[in-house]
Write a protein that holds these residues in place. Structure first.
Motif, PDB file in Angstrom:
ATOM      1  N   GLU A 149       0.830  -1.208   0.000  1.00 37.65           N
ATOM      2  CA  GLU A 149       0.000   0.000   0.000  1.00 37.65           C
ATOM      3  C   GLU A 149       0.866   1.261   0.000  1.00 37.65           C
ATOM      4  O   GLU A 149       0.581   2.224  -0.720  1.00 37.65           O
ATOM      5  N   GLU A 150       1.935   1.248   0.786  1.00 39.99           N
ATOM      6  CA  GLU A 150       2.813   2.408   0.856  1.00 39.99           C
ATOM      7  C   GLU A 150       3.450   2.696  -0.499  1.00 39.99           C
ATOM      8  O   GLU A 150       3.553   3.855  -0.920  1.00 39.99           O
ATOM      9  N   HIS A 151       3.872   1.636  -1.186  1.00 35.68           N
ATOM     10  CA  HIS A 151       4.465   1.818  -2.515  1.00 35.68           C
ATOM     11  C   HIS A 151       3.461   2.448  -3.472  1.00 35.68           C
ATOM     12  O   HIS A 151       3.819   3.358  -4.243  1.00 35.68           O
ATOM     13  N   MET A 152       2.209   1.994  -3.430  1.00 36.04           N
ATOM     14  CA  MET A 152       1.230   2.530  -4.358  1.00 36.04           C
ATOM     15  C   MET A 152       0.919   3.992  -4.045  1.00 36.04           C
ATOM     16  O   MET A 152       0.693   4.801  -4.969  1.00 36.04           O
ATOM     17  N   ILE A 153       0.907   4.364  -2.797  1.00 39.13           N
ATOM     18  CA  ILE A 153       0.718   5.780  -2.448  1.00 39.13           C
ATOM     19  C   ILE A 153       1.868   6.612  -3.010  1.00 39.13           C
ATOM     20  O   ILE A 153       1.665   7.716  -3.548  1.00 39.13           O
ATOM     21  N   GLU A 154       3.089   6.093  -2.927  1.00 38.33           N
ATOM     22  CA  GLU A 154       4.235   6.782  -3.525  1.00 38.33           C
ATOM     23  C   GLU A 154       4.065   6.921  -5.033  1.00 38.33           C
ATOM     24  O   GLU A 154       4.415   7.959  -5.620  1.00 38.33           O
ATOM     25  N   GLN A 155       3.522   5.872  -5.670  1.00 37.06           N
ATOM     26  CA  GLN A 155       3.287   5.936  -7.099  1.00 37.06           C
ATOM     27  C   GLN A 155       2.249   7.011  -7.444  1.00 37.06           C
ATOM     28  O   GLN A 155       2.389   7.735  -8.432  1.00 37.06           O
ATOM     29  N   LEU A 156       1.205   7.103  -6.627  1.00 34.17           N
ATOM     30  CA  LEU A 156       0.209   8.164  -6.832  1.00 34.17           C
ATOM     31  C   LEU A 156       0.879   9.528  -6.819  1.00 34.17           C
ATOM     32  O   LEU A 156       0.642  10.376  -7.697  1.00 34.17           O
ATOM     33  N   LEU A 157       1.705   9.754  -5.821  1.00 31.26           N
ATOM     34  CA  LEU A 157       2.349  11.061  -5.670  1.00 31.26           C
ATOM     35  C   LEU A 157       3.293  11.350  -6.825  1.00 31.26           C
ATOM     36  O   LEU A 157       3.371  12.476  -7.311  1.00 31.26           O
ATOM     37  N   GLY A 158       3.996  10.308  -7.291  1.00 31.92           N
ATOM     38  CA  GLY A 158       4.963  10.509  -8.358  1.00 31.92           C
ATOM     39  C   GLY A 158       4.339  10.698  -9.727  1.00 31.92           C
ATOM     40  O   GLY A 158       4.877  11.424 -10.568  1.00 31.92           O
TER      41      GLY A 158
END
Length: 546
Positions: A149-158
């Motif tokens: 989940e944390e990785h996907m949130i980072e992907q959203l931001l990027g």
């Protein structure tokens, strides 16, 4: 075979063993035209390239031409799509790919015909290759943990476009499941993207949503309207309305519902798509009144109707809309009656053709509609039967699900395990587990997600639903309601629960988890542990806030 074939001078064959046996016997390569009824480029190629007499004669003499409707044959689409429609693919008699392209004009097609003939004559079968999707082995497995989940949130931001909304810097797709993931993790991104979709992709006159914007600023929309994409967007706007109370989101969802229940309604269920006639859709409203609207493909596809049932009933959960409820129920009854047999789902049945049965796409997406029907209406239909057939027939030993039964035609002899459809399956199975109390379904959902978890750190925002499924599996939440569906308490639970929480009314004897809940009481259960009970909508709201 689509009606556009009539505009050509090519002697098309249907997809099947006979065409490839003919190619083997005659020593000719196969020309596969992978088309849809909604893409203008398919009609353009029919009316120009394939209608040119010398090209048609060359094809008929030197190739075995096969024409496939990509919507009716999703497994062929999965293996041979060249990145758009039409996909023009040259194959060996065994089904391997010689070369391929999308739209080809007359001059370009002449060149590729000569090139393919030269390659085939010199190398034969050795010139063919298998696409990466078929060559790949079992997906990398891994553990489900917070990092997904944390990785996907980072992907959203990027990947988020701060200037125009949405994700990415080229063409803008609505990405409704990504919007849903962001609604509880990056709400400003989600709401700005919903606003962009509403502004640029909603047809404010005829209703419904266009498929994609060609430009970063959401301009130059492609005008086709597909049932599955419209259903998913309706669902995303409904969830946006639930979280924000913004009436414009409800109105956008309502416009989508109106489109599905008028233009795409066949009288029995929902049609597959409407063509994207650029000239028509850019007319002003007055001119549209006097123009013929683009044709509708009235094929009733099981997978797309499953998503339509789900999308409409998600909207009903927050609005109690009678129209959406009635049409979802009617579509469900028709699909169940005509396309489901002991849990096995048939893709479609039409006058001229019957689709494949037992495709994961149909099993998963119809199951999604049935579990939502259970949650919202208390009417499960054959949800358990569909799930059990899927588990018994399509589940691999390594945990993931195959896309359908093995066929001996071309590359259909190799099963695939598509990520997005496996995620659909896992989400629906987890819903069913929470509705029934049967842990078999949760275990199967977990295994399906774990089968891909080793690649989670390489996933982008387009598969944000994978992270949503992983998060749900770490802490499954259900509100068990000890009343029948439609009670004040049940309706309150639907409105108050976040969209990743299941609401389980006492729908039938199979709803074992709900049977533990006293009459007239709602019980919040998180990861199997009771968090509290409530006997009124007000008390339930207080419980959920706490």
């Amino acid at each position: 075979m689509t009606d556009g074939a009539d505009a050509t001078k090519v002697e098309w064959n249907d997809w099947g063993r006979q065409a490839f046996e003919t190619a083997e016997r005659t020593g000719k390569p196969v020309l596969l035209a992978l088309v849809t009824s909604w893409a203008e480029e398919c009609a353009e190629m029919d009316e120009t390239t394939y209608a040119e007499p010398r090209i048609a004669a060359n094809i008929n003499d030197g190739f075995v031409p096969v024409r496939v409707d990509a919507d009716r044959h999703p497994r062929v689409r999965e293996r041979y799509n060249m990145g758009g429609f039409p996909s023009t693919v040259f194959l060996t008699p065994s089904g391997d790919i010689l070369t391929g392209a999308t739209l080809l004009g007359v001059d370009g097609f002449r060149g590729i015909l000569d090139s393919v003939r030269e390659t085939w004559d010199s190398k034969g079968e050795a010139a063919g290759s298998k696409p990466r999707a078929v060559r790949d082995e079992t997906p990398p497995a891994g553990e489900i943990d917070d990092r997904i989940e944390e990785h996907m949130i980072e992907q959203l931001l990027g990947a988020y476009d701060d200037e125009f909304g949405g994700w990415g810097t080229d063409a803008k797709f609505p990405m409704p499941r990504t919007i849903e993931f962001a609604l509880v993790r990056a709400r400003d991104q989600a709401t700005r993207t919903l606003e962009a979709v509403q502004t640029h992709l909603l047809d404010t006159y005829d209703g419904g949503f266009y498929r994609v914007a060609r430009n970063r600023n959401w301009g130059a929309a492609r005008r086709e309207k597909l049932l599955d994409e419209n259903a998913a967007i309706i669902r995303a706007f409904a969830h946006g309305y639930r979280y924000t109370g913004d009436e414009t989101y409800r109105e956008a969802a309502e416009s989508g519902v109106e489109y599905l229940t008028t233009t795409l309604w066949t009288g029995d269920a929902f049609a597959a798509s409407q063509g994207g006639d650029e000239e028509y859709f850019t007319l002003d409203p007055t001119a549209r009144e006097d123009a013929d609207s683009p044709p509708v493909d009235e094929t009733i596809l099981a997978d797309r109707n499953g998503l339509a049932i789900d999308g409409l009933l998600q909207y009903v959960a927050y609005t109690d809309d009678d129209r959406a409820r009635e049409y979802a129920r009617r579509a469900r009854e028709h699909v169940v009656e005509t396309l489901v047999d002991d849990g096995e789902v048939t893709h479609f049945i039409a006058d001229d053709e019957t689709g494949e049965s037992g495709l994961l796409l149909d099993q998963a997406r119809l199951l999604t509609g049935l579990t939502t029907s259970w949650e919202v209406l208390g009417e499960p239909g054959p949800a358990v039967e569909v799930a059990d057939w899927t588990l018994d027939t399509l589940k691999a030993d390594s945990g993931e699900f195959h896309d359908g039964p093995v066929s001996d035609v071309a590359l259909l002899d190799t099963p695939l395990s598509p990520l997005d459809t496996n995620v659909n399956t896992a989400q629906a199975l987890l819903d069913l587990a929470l509705l029934t109390g049967d842990t078999r379904y949760e275990a199967a959902a977990r295994e399906a997600i774990e089968a891909f978890a080793g690649a989670a750190d390489r996933m982008g925002v387009e598969v944000a639903e994978f992270a949503s499924a992983a998060a749900r599996l770490q802490s499954p939440q259900v509100i068990e309601v000890g009343t029948e569906a439609g009670s004040d308490l049940h309706r309150a639970a639907l409105r108050l629960a976040d969209h990743e929480t299941v609401v389980a009314p006492r729908a039938s004897e199979r709803a074992g988890a709900a049977a533990e809940t006293p009459d007239g009481t709602a019980r919040l259960v998180v990861d199997g542990d009771e968090q509290g009970t409530a006997d009124s909508p007000e008390a339930l709201e207080s419980l959920l806030v706490e």
